[in-house]
Design a protein around this motif. Structure first.
Motif, mmCIF file in Angstrom:
data_model
loop_
_atom_site.group_PDB
_atom_site.id
_atom_site.type_symbol
_atom_site.label_atom_id
_atom_site.label_comp_id
_atom_site.label_asym_id
_atom_site.label_seq_id
_atom_site.Cartn_x
_atom_site.Cartn_y
_atom_site.Cartn_z
ATOM 1 N N VAL A 31 43.464 -18.237 -12.042
ATOM 2 C CA VAL A 31 43.743 -16.930 -11.448
ATOM 3 C C VAL A 31 43.442 -17.013 -9.959
ATOM 4 O O VAL A 31 42.718 -17.919 -9.520
ATOM 5 N N ASP A 32 43.996 -16.072 -9.226
ATOM 6 C CA ASP A 32 43.877 -16.058 -7.784
ATOM 7 C C ASP A 32 42.427 -16.267 -7.328
ATOM 8 O O ASP A 32 42.151 -17.075 -6.445
ATOM 9 N N PRO A 34 39.061 -17.223 -9.114
ATOM 10 C CA PRO A 34 38.273 -17.549 -10.324
ATOM 11 C C PRO A 34 36.808 -17.135 -10.221
ATOM 12 O O PRO A 34 36.153 -16.893 -11.226
ATOM 13 N N TRP A 35 36.284 -17.039 -8.991
ATOM 14 C CA TRP A 35 34.863 -16.647 -8.843
ATOM 15 C C TRP A 35 34.688 -15.175 -9.217
ATOM 16 O O TRP A 35 33.647 -14.798 -9.753
ATOM 17 N N ILE A 65 32.535 -29.890 -8.784
ATOM 18 C CA ILE A 65 33.474 -28.892 -9.281
ATOM 19 C C ILE A 65 34.840 -29.413 -8.872
ATOM 20 O O ILE A 65 35.101 -29.605 -7.679
ATOM 21 N N ALA A 66 35.689 -29.708 -9.837
ATOM 22 C CA ALA A 66 36.866 -30.509 -9.526
ATOM 23 C C ALA A 66 37.980 -30.292 -10.537
ATOM 24 O O ALA A 66 37.786 -29.650 -11.571
ATOM 25 N N ALA A 67 39.134 -30.858 -10.216
ATOM 26 C CA ALA A 67 40.226 -30.989 -11.183
ATOM 27 C C ALA A 67 39.966 -32.306 -11.906
ATOM 28 O O ALA A 67 40.149 -33.377 -11.343
ATOM 29 N N MET B 17 36.807 -29.825 -5.524
ATOM 30 C CA MET B 17 37.785 -28.873 -5.014
ATOM 31 C C MET B 17 37.055 -27.915 -4.076
ATOM 32 O O MET B 17 35.823 -27.865 -4.080
ATOM 33 N N PRO B 23 39.996 -20.503 -4.102
ATOM 34 C CA PRO B 23 40.065 -21.971 -4.009
ATOM 35 C C PRO B 23 41.472 -22.532 -4.225
ATOM 36 O O PRO B 23 41.827 -23.541 -3.606
ATOM 37 N N TYR B 24 42.262 -21.881 -5.079
ATOM 38 C CA TYR B 24 43.602 -22.433 -5.339
ATOM 39 C C TYR B 24 44.493 -22.301 -4.102
ATOM 40 O O TYR B 24 45.317 -23.163 -3.827
ATOM 41 N N MET B 27 43.486 -25.107 -1.899
ATOM 42 C CA MET B 27 44.041 -26.380 -2.385
ATOM 43 C C MET B 27 45.518 -26.483 -2.024
ATOM 44 O O MET B 27 45.996 -27.544 -1.588
ATOM 45 N N GLU B 35 50.750 -21.402 -3.270
ATOM 46 C CA GLU B 35 49.712 -21.233 -4.284
ATOM 47 C C GLU B 35 50.330 -21.124 -5.682
ATOM 48 O O GLU B 35 49.793 -21.682 -6.654
#
Lengths: 172, 155
Positions: A31-32, A34-35, A65-67, B17, B23-24, B27, B35
């Motif tokens: 989602v736009d 996530p936090w 924290i990663a993909a 990330m 964050p997206y 990225m 996005e």
């Protein structure tokens, strides 16, 4: 003495940390923000959630924290657990060198047992069987005289693989 | 098959990330794409199991207590013993390896006592003695593999 207090010095409420792990161990939602998603479930603001993640990262509970790729699907299907009988006096120095090799995913010191003389474990991953044999020789060359014996235990089958799951709370 | 943007995405963010607001979006900016495009790709990579997840990787210590254990299982008992070991909820990885000690598994539990009890139970059920090798030090740097053109794609 510095007046600056680093993030890692600030204690994190264990119940809160646990709740965060439960919410995120399967992954963050796409989602736009996530936090904000996480914050809503932890009854805090998105800024607080972000700070909490940074604190947990600073104190080591969160490695990154990663993909997170599935290496098996990327072709890294061969893994060998290399085990080494290494001079105890040099194990920390050597462990750090081996642990920093790009093809080593995990490197640990473990106890020797009767009939099991190996105290250093390094997991190597490769695209084929030749790769991991090659890695084993490279590590052997790096360890040199400090290593008395070694073996590589090649995996032939995955019998079970689940992500890290939190055990039920200590009360049960 | 993964395209160039997929590979850049994996290379750029498998170690970390951006931990910032949106964050997206950050990225996507790094990769020079929109996005929506990024989220679409992340979803596809998750669906295809190229990515196992997007989020925090926790330290093993988080679980309380853990250990690596091994059993020397006679060839004719492998299936039977695998069922017993895998049924144990404390076991999260179990691999067969070419060695006298041929079954290797990781156990995690809330505390040391529960961990010891789980391993004891496995020993009793399988009637085999386990090699118990808890971690003493970690020389861990990072888990990540090059995903450039030399990686043979499995899909």
């Amino acid at each position: 003495m510095s007046d600056c207090i680093s993030l890692s010095d600030q204690p994190v409420d264990p119940t809160l940390a646990r709740r965060l792990i439960e919410l995120t161990q399967a992954g963050l939602p796409l989602v736009d923000d996530p936090w904000a998603w996480l914050a809503a479930r932890l009854n805090m603001t998105p800024e607080e959630a972000l700070l909490l993640l940074k604190q947990l990262q600073a104190n080591g509970l969160i490695r990154r924290i990663a993909a997170v790729p599935n290496h098996y699907r990327l072709g890294y299907r061969h893994n060998g657990m290399t085990v080494w009988d290494v001079d105890d006096a040099r194990i920390d120095e050597l462990g750090h060198s081996i642990g920093s090799l790009p093809y080593v995913s995990h490197c640990y010191q473990r106890p020797r047992r009767e009939g099991w003389p190996y105290n250093l474990f390094a997991m190597v991953h490769g695209l084929d069987a030749t790769d991991i044999e090659h890695y084993r020789y490279s590590i052997s060359a790096m360890l040199g005289d400090a290593c008395r014996a070694h073996e590589m235990l090649v995996s032939t089958r995955i019998l079970k693989k689940t992500g890290l799951r939190l055990p039920p709370p200590a009360s049960c | 098959m993964l395209d160039e943007l997929d590979l850049r995405l994996l290379d750029s963010f498998q170690h970390g990330m951006p931990i910032c607001e949106k964050p997206y979006e950050a990225m996507a900016a790094t990769l020079n794409c929109g996005e929506d495009e990024l989220i679409c790709r992340l979803q596809r990579l998750l669906d295809e199991r190229i990515l196992s997840r997007i989020g925090p990787v926790f330290d093993h210590g988080v679980a309380g207590a853990s250990t690596l254990a091994a059993l020397a299982v006679p060839a004719q008992r492998i299936e039977e013993v695998a069922v017993l070991v895998n049924a144990c909820p404390e076991v999260n990885h179990n691999y067969l390896r070419e060695h006298h000690w041929n079954m290797w598994f990781v156990l995690t539990a809330a505390d040391q006592e529960k961990l010891d009890a789980a391993l004891k139970r496995i020993e009793q059920q399988t009637e085999l003695e386990a090699l118990n090798l808890p971690m003493q030090s970690a020389y861990f740097i990072d888990l990540g593999f090059p995903v450039g053109s030399d990686a043979r794609m499995a899909v």
